[in-house]
Design a protein around this motif. Structure first.
Motif, PDB file in Angstrom:
ATOM      1  N   PRO A 250       0.826  -1.209   0.000  1.00 44.54           N
ATOM      2  CA  PRO A 250       0.000   0.000   0.000  1.00 44.54           C
ATOM      3  C   PRO A 250       0.862   1.260   0.000  1.00 44.54           C
ATOM      4  O   PRO A 250       1.814   1.374   0.771  1.00 44.54           O
TER       5      PRO A 250
ATOM      6  N   ASP B 199      -1.207  -9.678  -1.254  1.00 43.45           N
ATOM      7  CA  ASP B 199      -1.649  -8.314  -1.564  1.00 43.45           C
ATOM      8  C   ASP B 199      -2.042  -7.564  -0.284  1.00 43.45           C
ATOM      9  O   ASP B 199      -3.032  -7.893   0.354  1.00 43.45           O
ATOM     10  N   TYR B 200      -1.234  -6.560   0.067  1.00 45.61           N
ATOM     11  CA  TYR B 200      -1.509  -5.748   1.261  1.00 45.61           C
ATOM     12  C   TYR B 200      -2.199  -4.427   0.912  1.00 45.61           C
ATOM     13  O   TYR B 200      -2.383  -3.573   1.775  1.00 45.61           O
ATOM     14  N   THR B 201      -2.570  -4.244  -0.350  1.00 45.46           N
ATOM     15  CA  THR B 201      -2.963  -2.908  -0.815  1.00 45.46           C
ATOM     16  C   THR B 201      -4.293  -2.418  -0.237  1.00 45.46           C
ATOM     17  O   THR B 201      -4.543  -1.218  -0.229  1.00 45.46           O
ATOM     18  N   SER B 202      -5.137  -3.335   0.250  1.00 44.93           N
ATOM     19  CA  SER B 202      -6.423  -2.884   0.820  1.00 44.93           C
ATOM     20  C   SER B 202      -6.218  -2.018   2.062  1.00 44.93           C
ATOM     21  O   SER B 202      -7.115  -1.280   2.474  1.00 44.93           O
TER      22      SER B 202
ATOM     23  N   GLU C 212      -4.688   0.590   2.181  1.00 45.31           N
ATOM     24  CA  GLU C 212      -4.827   1.994   1.759  1.00 45.31           C
ATOM     25  C   GLU C 212      -6.182   2.571   2.148  1.00 45.31           C
ATOM     26  O   GLU C 212      -6.297   3.765   2.431  1.00 45.31           O
ATOM     27  N   ASP C 213      -7.215   1.710   2.164  1.00 40.56           N
ATOM     28  CA  ASP C 213      -8.567   2.174   2.533  1.00 40.56           C
ATOM     29  C   ASP C 213      -8.605   2.729   3.952  1.00 40.56           C
ATOM     30  O   ASP C 213      -9.459   3.540   4.300  1.00 40.56           O
TER      31      ASP C 213
END
Length: 308
Positions: A92, A122-125, A127-128
């Motif tokens: 993220p 995937d660690y990008t969530s 960001e929310d």
């Protein structure tokens, strides 16, 4: 696990400039007026790739896409890391305009080169929830000794670091690192500007770790793993002398990659210590460093994936 690789992924820029979204906490960035910075960055990029290839480092070059308007795409190590078990981690990103840099189609280029991808973590969530961990900018991975050094900052969240360490079986070594900006101590945006861990040594700016206990703990881990310490000053760090990466070239020869500015800032004693283990490979990255606030190490996403 291997600590160094002979293959790197690099992204050739098409919209390089000083990124206004990252400048809020990257105190290394400056604006260069009256220059075509994208064109100059491309020239620096191409010369750097040529130097790496000339010593036998395998460079997988992918082209950025103009329509994405991604000024920092030249620094792929912040959004992805590649691991020996075939896994890829996606991270993220603090700046919204950097999130578009994550291009999964680049992985096809690696598969074409014969690399095997088994899984994407995937660690990008995060960001929310405004939680960030910017890849091997935030994480200095001692892959061999399974340790992840991390200076906490708006771009490096402690809980997410611990989650990464649990997933990839690393021991976290957590601290705070600061630089002086207009007379005030401010958190350093990325660990990899103040620290580099190579196979046999570590380059580190200890002056940035203000807390004596934290400093002692970092030193304990490095000494435990028999790393020779090469200590740089804060002034040298501002010349990007912490932003280095050890790679392997032809005939198994090791190189410590850095910018020309970083190289020139080193003392003869520091150079001699490095050259016991690695030849220095430096390249002029002045425009990239000045506008981007990142240097040689930031431009290199190390590929540790297994061959298919």
């Amino acid at each position: 696990m291997k600590q160094i690789t002979d293959t790197v992924l690099m992204v050739r820029p098409v919209a390089f400039r000083m990124n206004e979204e990252t400048a809020v906490n990257n105190y290394f960035q400056k604006n260069l007026k009256g220059k075509d910075v994208n064109q100059e960055a491309q020239a620096e990029f191409d010369a750097f790739v040529t130097k790496l290839k000339s010593v036998g480092v395998k460079v997988v070059v992918v082209d950025d896409v103009a329509k994405d308007n991604t000024p920092d795409s030249i620094f792929p190590n912040n959004w992805v890391s590649f691991h020996e078990n075939g896994e890829i981690a996606l991270y993220p990103m603090f700046a919204e305009n950097r999130r578009k840099e994550r291009r999964l189609d680049y992985f096809a280029n690696l598969e074409e080169e014969g690399f095997k991808i088994t899984n994407i973590v995937d660690y990008t969530s995060a960001e929310d929830d405004d939680i960030f961990l910017e890849g091997t900018g935030s994480l200095i991975l001692d892959r061999e000794n399974e340790k992840a050094y991390c200076a906490l900052s708006p771009r490096a969240d402690e809980d997410l670091l611990i989650e990464f360490c649990e997933d990839f079986e690393y021991t976290p070594v957590i601290f705070n690192a600061y630089q002086t900006v207009q007379g005030k101590r401010k958190q350093i945006y990325h660990t990899n500007v103040m620290m580099c861990v190579a196979e046999e040594f570590a380059v580190i700016c200890l002056d940035t770790i203000d807390d004596a206990k934290e400093r002692k703990n970092v030193l304990k881990h490095l000494k435990q793993d028999h790393k020779e310490l090469i200590v740089i000053s804060e002034e040298q760090m501002h010349q990007f002398a912490g932003n280095m990466l050890q790679v392997r070239g032809a005939f198994d020869k090791k190189y410590l990659v850095m910018s020309e500015r970083a190289h020139q800032s080193l003392t003869p004693d520091q150079v001699a210590k490095i050259e016991k283990y690695s030849e220095i490979l430096s390249s002029d990255l002045n425009v990239i460093e000045t506008c981007g606030g990142g240097s040689a190490r930031c431009m290199l996403a190390e590929v540790f994936l297994p061959k298919a």
